[in-house]
Design an enzyme around this catalytic site. Structure first.
Site, PDB file in Angstrom:
ATOM      1  N   HIS A 173       0.836  -1.225   0.000  1.00  0.00           N
ATOM      2  CA  HIS A 173       0.000   0.000   0.000  1.00  0.00           C
ATOM      3  C   HIS A 173       0.864   1.266   0.000  1.00  0.00           C
ATOM      4  O   HIS A 173       0.409   2.325   0.424  1.00  0.00           O
ATOM      5  CB  HIS A 173      -0.909   0.086   1.251  1.00  0.00           C
ATOM      6  CG  HIS A 173      -1.972  -0.949   1.334  1.00  0.00           C
ATOM      7  ND1 HIS A 173      -2.366  -1.493   2.538  1.00  0.00           N
ATOM      8  CD2 HIS A 173      -2.755  -1.511   0.396  1.00  0.00           C
ATOM      9  CE1 HIS A 173      -3.329  -2.371   2.335  1.00  0.00           C
ATOM     10  NE2 HIS A 173      -3.585  -2.400   1.036  1.00  0.00           N
ATOM     11  N   ARG A 234      -7.858 -11.782   6.135  1.00  0.00           N
ATOM     12  CA  ARG A 234      -6.483 -12.200   6.463  1.00  0.00           C
ATOM     13  C   ARG A 234      -6.246 -12.107   7.972  1.00  0.00           C
ATOM     14  O   ARG A 234      -6.712 -11.175   8.616  1.00  0.00           O
ATOM     15  CB  ARG A 234      -5.473 -11.306   5.741  1.00  0.00           C
ATOM     16  CG  ARG A 234      -5.429 -11.550   4.258  1.00  0.00           C
ATOM     17  CD  ARG A 234      -4.456 -10.610   3.569  1.00  0.00           C
ATOM     18  NE  ARG A 234      -5.126  -9.934   2.481  1.00  0.00           N
ATOM     19  CZ  ARG A 234      -4.714  -8.803   1.918  1.00  0.00           C
ATOM     20  NH1 ARG A 234      -3.602  -8.229   2.327  1.00  0.00           N
ATOM     21  NH2 ARG A 234      -5.381  -8.253   0.939  1.00  0.00           N
ATOM     22  N   GLU A 377      -4.803   6.090  -5.120  1.00  0.00           N
ATOM     23  CA  GLU A 377      -3.567   5.414  -5.532  1.00  0.00           C
ATOM     24  C   GLU A 377      -3.300   5.606  -7.024  1.00  0.00           C
ATOM     25  O   GLU A 377      -2.148   5.724  -7.446  1.00  0.00           O
ATOM     26  CB  GLU A 377      -3.657   3.917  -5.197  1.00  0.00           C
ATOM     27  CG  GLU A 377      -3.561   3.662  -3.701  1.00  0.00           C
ATOM     28  CD  GLU A 377      -4.087   2.299  -3.289  1.00  0.00           C
ATOM     29  OE1 GLU A 377      -5.322   2.116  -3.283  1.00  0.00           O
ATOM     30  OE2 GLU A 377      -3.270   1.428  -2.965  1.00  0.00           O
TER      31      GLU A 377
END
Ligand code: ADP
Length: 393
Positions: A173, A234, A377
């Site tokens: 990230h 996760r 992003e």
């Protein structure tokens, strides 16, 4: 200059075209379920604040077909292409113009990111064929974290595991952490080099970052994106002995355990759901495990904030971003409760206000400003693509 940003996944292709002079998106879309019998193609164009969307169910046999569909849909000129590449390893400290050596180095990093780097490379090769002569740049998720010092990136394993197998913390990230850190500094009217920030990218995947004067000092994800705080599916950080214990006592193979840790753990593992909107609904109905999942998640975020406050010494801002970070007032309130010892005081009323614009949510007595800054992003990748091309002229 118009920059096309491409993010090629194993079964999807995401793209966005930016007019960099005006810093606006012109078009974007996603091809999903590549290789399945029914794919989904979504394309959007943006003009003067208006959005025009087309969505179609269509068979997208492979990445080549997806790339051709994208090229047909984009009517504006494309001057350069920026690719998101997940794992740059130690070879890439910053975004890089793509040539044969760069492609080979990306391939060499495949063992470190077997699910991500191979499709990223497919995207690069296809884009080279489809847009011959257009400059192409790779922007790596790991770039921003390459400043993490040795004492923080090494695992306490036999040292040769690092030298022989490249086992170390890489972090992910990176483009998001960098984007929101820069944006927050601009919003505060400061230079990033004067600020110590803790950035929290909380989406399906979650990572937290300690940034001292613009330099990343530590991040919660590790050699892979499985480490750190628990996430949608996760596990996050675990006692490493659990892996061997599961192999010895459950009959699961290494591959099956890997699948459990990546896809069936985290919030989902605790309460069966991974979307926090659904989890809050269940929790409101009295579901104890849904409530527990949120408590665990917030507790782990709180611990990282405390740890990174210690790493930074002085904190000038907390920055929340991504789906959960931007939208989930319950998680933020729980994670930031009782942190006045760190100078962190949330204003609960401000925390409840939703806005797609950056805004602050701290109380008047908070020493540390608390920001919500939507991430972008794709724009960060386009910006770095332009910088690389300017420097290489
Ligand atoms: P990704 O890591 O896939 O980019 P996102 O940043 O889009 O993920 O975040 C997705 C998650 O954000 C969802 O699973 C959901 O839990 C959370 N989320 C999105 N919108 C909201 C909302 N309005 N309220 C609470 N949580 C939200």
């Amino acid at each position: 200059m118009n920059v096309l940003v491409i993010n090629t996944g194993s079964s999807s292709l995401k793209y966005q075209l930016f007019d960099m002079e005006n810093q606006i998106a012109l078009a974007g879309g996603v091809m999903e379920r590549i290789g399945e019998s029914q794919g989904i193609m979504t394309h959007k164009t943006f003009s003067q604040g208006d959005e025009h969307k087309t969505k179609k169910t269509i068979t997208i046999e492979d990445h080549q077909k997806a790339m051709h569909l994208m090229a047909e849909l984009i009517t504006q000129k494309i001057d350069a292409i920026g690719h998101r590449v997940v794992q740059g390893g130690e070879a890439f400290k910053s975004a890089t113009r793509i040539n044969e050596n760069v492609k080979n180095a990306i391939q060499e990093n495949n063992p470190l990111a077997p699910l991500h780097n191979p499709p990223n490379l497919i995207g690069i090769r296809l884009a080279e064929d489809l847009f011959p002569g257009k400059p192409q740049v790779a922007v790596f998720d790991t770039n921003f974290h390459q400043t993490i010092p040795e004492k923080a990136y090494l695992y306490a394993l036999p040292y040769e595991y690092y030298t022989k197998h490249k086992i170390r913390k890489y972090g992910f990230h990176g483009t998001s952490h960098k984007y929101v850190a820069k944006k927050t500094a601009a919003l505060m009217g400061k230079n990033l080099e004067e600020l110590n920030l803790i950035t929290l990218h909380l989406g399906n995947g979650c990572s937290i970052c300690a940034i001292k004067q613009g330099i990343c000092l530590d991040t919660s994800m590790g050699m892979t994106p499985l480490a750190g705080v628990m996430m949608g599916t996760r596990s996050g950080d675990l006692d490493p002995a659990i892996f061997g214990f599961l192999m010895d006592n459950t009959g699961m193979s290494q591959k099956q355990i890997d699948e459990v840790l990546n896809k069936k753990s985290g919030l989902k593992g605790i309460c069966g759901l991974n979307d926090l909107r659904d989890i809050h609904d269940r929790s409101a109905q009295g579901d104890k495990l849904a409530k527990l999942a949120v408590e665990m998640f917030a507790y782990q975020i709180k611990k990282y904030i405390g740890a990174y406050a210690a790493v930074l010494g002085r904190v000038d801002g907390l920055v929340f971003t991504a789906g959960v970070g931007e939208n989930d007032e319950i998680v933020r309130a729980k994670a930031l409760a009782d942190m006045s010892v760190f100078g962190i005081e949330l204003d609960l009323a401000k925390n409840d206000v939703r806005s797609s614009e950056p805004h602050t949510i701290h109380g008047t007595n908070s020493r540390v400003p608390i920001w919500i800054v939507p991430t972008n992003e794709e724009l960060q990748i386009a910006t770095e693509t332009c910088q690389v091309l300017k420097n290489s002229i």
